[in-house]
Scaffold this active site. Sequence first.
Site, PDB file in Angstrom:
ATOM      1  N   SER A 260       1.125  -1.293   0.163  1.00 56.98           N
ATOM      2  CA  SER A 260       0.315  -0.368   0.402  1.00 56.98           C
ATOM      3  C   SER A 260       1.035   1.241   0.123  1.00 56.98           C
ATOM      4  CB  SER A 260      -1.491  -0.032   1.311  1.00 56.98           C
ATOM      5  OG  SER A 260      -1.651   1.078   1.054  1.00 56.98           O
TER       6      SER A 260
ATOM      7  N   ARG B 154       4.258 -11.440   2.879  1.00 62.80           N
ATOM      8  CA  ARG B 154       3.009 -12.145   1.994  1.00 62.80           C
ATOM      9  C   ARG B 154       3.600 -12.681   1.003  1.00 62.80           C
ATOM     10  NH1 ARG B 154      -2.512  -8.519   2.844  1.00 62.80           N
ATOM     11  NH2 ARG B 154      -3.247  -9.363   4.845  1.00 62.80           N
TER      12      ARG B 154
END
Length: 429
Positions: free
Chosen positions: A352, A390
């Site tokens: 992000s 991730r």
Amino acid sequence: MHDIRMIRDNPEAFDATLARRGLSGVSSDILAIDTARRAAIQAAEAALAERNAASKQVGAAKAKGDDAEFERLRALVAAKKDEIAALEAEAKAADEKLTEILLTLPNLPHDDVPDGADEADNVEIHRWGTPRTLDFAPKEHYELPAVQGAMDFETAAKLSGSRFVILSAATARLHRALAQFMLDTHVEEHGLTEVITPVLVKSETMLGTGQLPKFAEDSYQTTNGWWLIPTAEVTLTSIPAGEIMDESYLPRRYTAHTNCFRSEAGSAGRDTAGMLRQHQFEKVEMVSVVHPEESRAELDRMTECAQAILEKLGLPYRTVVLCTGDMGFGAQRTHDIEVWLPGQNTYREISSCSTCGDFQARRMNARFRPAEGKPEFVHTLNGSGLAVGRALIAVLENYQEPDGAVTIPEVLVPYMRGKTRIEADGTLS
């Protein structure tokens, strides 16, 4: 934090922009408090001037032998002293209340941010790679034979509770290789400066980047008042806190690999399987401190840095701009990068990247001195480059083989000492 002068001068525009984030009529309360605060300050200044004038006259009255005037003036000085103290206390209370409100208001979204209520209203702006066609049913990362025994949730739960994991053997090595690869790429190819920062910070550091006071329950605090960082954004962004930099100092671009800690207080029941959402995880963070005129272009640059990591790893992804209802508290505009996970048959967030404008700089008082004019607040940006856990999930799932093994992406082979596969039994070959 918002500039009270801007709210004072443009209350309608301020309210209209905040309304895009679901807040309405905010300026009226703010301006009422601000008016009371300024009135108390002005009254205190007037009372101080009267006290000073009376103080000068006290000596003259005594010298003249005018006892009545002397006593009147002395009483007036004492009364003004009490009045000033009361007015200053009133102004201070109003100022604290005003600051309290301003600290809990989110940033104003850029005009080019799409309006929307939640993630369903985010807008895709870029897509790269084609998900691999598999002739077998893909498994999720924690189901793969290659990681069995090397991704241990049960022992971690015994040690620490739920949402922790122990990685070992080839899986731990692959995790480490990913972090090393990310750092090397950002430093050697993207021009970022590598920094090692503390993971324990003071409350004012958390306040400066917007984690406090609104999101205290999402973080961990020690018994002596330190906070465990939820991301290295907190420490990297705070490097220029309280400073006035030369304009030539800008831009500054940092990267750091740290452990991150989040209580996940607001995500009960979400992503409980596997490593997707952990209380402790590792992340390679990017932070930029830039001239105000450069912040929008810097967001695109930072996004490309994060995307480049995925492209080098050969991982399909898509990039979306978050709508007003899904955007983070301190952001003016956010680009989320979502990597393809075949085990879930969907794209999931892995980075992000946000521009915060001067929102954080005002909270931490970070400014620069232009060639001409008064000091101005810098603009700050932050982005994941990437979340290491991730990325591990994405590599395991995208490079899984029908026999339960995992092929190691070519770019990581040098970091794995030439090994190219994690076999189904967990060994490297």
